[in-house]
Design an enzyme around this catalytic site. Structure first.
Site, PDB file in Angstrom:
ATOM      1  N   SER A 105      27.344  -4.496 131.740  1.00  0.00           N
ATOM      2  CA  SER A 105      27.254  -3.037 131.775  1.00  0.00           C
ATOM      3  C   SER A 105      28.373  -2.525 132.676  1.00  0.00           C
ATOM      4  O   SER A 105      28.996  -3.304 133.417  1.00  0.00           O
ATOM      5  CB  SER A 105      25.900  -2.604 132.327  1.00  0.00           C
ATOM      6  N   ASP A 121      28.473  -3.515 127.532  1.00  0.00           N
ATOM      7  CA  ASP A 121      27.119  -3.117 127.116  1.00  0.00           C
ATOM      8  C   ASP A 121      26.894  -1.645 127.491  1.00  0.00           C
ATOM      9  O   ASP A 121      27.166  -1.247 128.632  1.00  0.00           O
ATOM     10  CB  ASP A 121      26.109  -4.022 127.844  1.00  0.00           C
ATOM     11  N   GLU A 164      25.583   3.171 118.923  1.00  0.00           N
ATOM     12  CA  GLU A 164      24.118   3.291 118.988  1.00  0.00           C
ATOM     13  C   GLU A 164      23.642   4.624 118.428  1.00  0.00           C
ATOM     14  O   GLU A 164      24.238   5.675 118.685  1.00  0.00           O
ATOM     15  CB  GLU A 164      23.632   3.139 120.435  1.00  0.00           C
ATOM     16  N   HIS A 206      14.087  -1.499 126.902  1.00  0.00           N
ATOM     17  CA  HIS A 206      14.670  -2.395 127.910  1.00  0.00           C
ATOM     18  C   HIS A 206      13.616  -2.718 128.971  1.00  0.00           C
ATOM     19  O   HIS A 206      12.753  -1.902 129.259  1.00  0.00           O
ATOM     20  CB  HIS A 206      15.855  -1.706 128.608  1.00  0.00           C
ATOM     21  N   HIS A 242      18.270  -4.343 120.949  1.00  0.00           N
ATOM     22  CA  HIS A 242      18.291  -4.271 122.418  1.00  0.00           C
ATOM     23  C   HIS A 242      16.887  -4.598 122.938  1.00  0.00           C
ATOM     24  O   HIS A 242      15.932  -4.602 122.176  1.00  0.00           O
ATOM     25  CB  HIS A 242      18.717  -2.869 122.872  1.00  0.00           C
ATOM     26  N   GLY A 286      15.713  -7.423 124.168  1.00  0.00           N
ATOM     27  CA  GLY A 286      15.240  -8.687 123.581  1.00  0.00           C
ATOM     28  C   GLY A 286      14.265  -9.464 124.453  1.00  0.00           C
ATOM     29  O   GLY A 286      13.500 -10.282 123.947  1.00  0.00           O
ATOM     30  N   ASN A 314      19.951  -8.764 122.340  1.00  0.00           N
ATOM     31  CA  ASN A 314      20.361  -8.561 123.738  1.00  0.00           C
ATOM     32  C   ASN A 314      19.278  -9.029 124.709  1.00  0.00           C
ATOM     33  O   ASN A 314      18.116  -8.642 124.565  1.00  0.00           O
ATOM     34  CB  ASN A 314      20.581  -7.069 123.998  1.00  0.00           C
TER      35      ASN A 314
END
Ligand code: 13P
Length: 264
Positions: free
Chosen positions: A50, A85, A136, A178, A208, A210, A230
């Site tokens: 990120s 990311d 996205e 997340h 995302h 994951g 991810n």
């Protein structure tokens, strides 16, 4: 350049009905663990950072040099892509300049017209340099890098509009979030995933959040067009556990304080 664009590995995965792991890194130790595990598993891998993590590590160029040098010194033979990311418009441009081989531009917090316009710019710039791009549509829930988004189910028509720009792979909200999943999480929406998959006509999709999705749901998503998974939180938990065990074992009391070489 030892690092590769993520385009080819994702397309192969999409055709072969498997997915590429995309692990977030925050430091040298995480990066070495990711490379070691993927070399052992003979799996191509996307290492991603990120903007906040890159800043912590010393900047984009530092991350490029670290991953490229480790790839070399560890004699890694599997394909490795270095990906930004959840990048901002400016961050994605800076990473393309710094040598990232893949970038995500996350314009999901803009209205769809602005998301499309900015995504288009980043795709053109990235592709002119052989860099792959993820965009996205529809926020992913949870908190990442201090940014909270309200999880949503992405609109298939908006997904199609961004897919049609020529993006290499597309992240879309399908109920994923997340971080840790709450007890009462409803699970992934396969109905919405199906609608999106049909709308984008074979564009590889990204899942995302994951960490902590039950394996049967992850596997089902892969059969429905998801080709990149991810994972960040599970690495954070592993390292937190290793640190706790290090302290509990009294290794920090051996007169040396903290020795990173003894942690793992
Ligand atoms: P998790 O932290 O839930 O694994 O999600 C990672 C992610 O999606 C990074 O973009």
């Amino acid at each position: 350049m030892v690092l590769v664009s993520a385009k080819e590995m994702i397309e192969k995965a999409h055709e072969g009905h498997y997915a590429i792991p995309a692990f977030n890194t925050n430091n040298l130790e995480w990066t070495k663990c990711i490379l070691t595990a993927c070399e052992q598993a003979k799996s191509p891998v996307i290492i991603q950072a990120s903007e906040g993590a890159a800043k912590y590590m010393g900047g984009y160029k530092m991350v490029v040099d670290m991953v490229a040098d480790l790839h070399d010194s560890m004699q890694i033979t599997v394909p490795v892509a270095l990906h930004l990311d959840h990048g901002t418009y400016e961050g994605a441009k800076a990473c393309i300049e710094a040598g990232f081989t893949s970038v995500m531009f996350d314009g999901s917090h803009y209205d769809i017209d602005e998301n499309i316009a900015k995504s288009k710019d980043i795709i053109a710039l990235a592709h002119s340099k052989g860099v792959s791009v993820e965009c996205e549509v529809g926020g992913i829930g949870g908190v990442e890098d201090g940014v909270a988004s309200n999880g949503e189910l992405a609109d298939p028509a908006e997904c199609k509009a961004v897919a049609d720009l020529g993006v290499d792979f597309l992240a879309c909200g399908i109920g994923n979030i997340h971080g840790k999943y709450p007890e009462n999480w409803a699970g992934l929406s396969f109905d919405r995933l199906n609608e999106i998959n049909e709308a984008v006509d074979g564009k590889p999709l990204v899942l995302h959040g994951g960490s902590g999705i039950p394996f049967d749901q992850t596997s089902k998503a892969i059969t429905m067009g998801v080709s990149k998974i991810n994972v960040n939180t599970e690495l954070q938990l592993v390292f937190a556990d290793a640190t706790r065990k290090y302290v509990e074992a009294g290794k920090d009391l051996e007169g040396k304080g903290y020795d990173p070489r003894k942690l793992l």
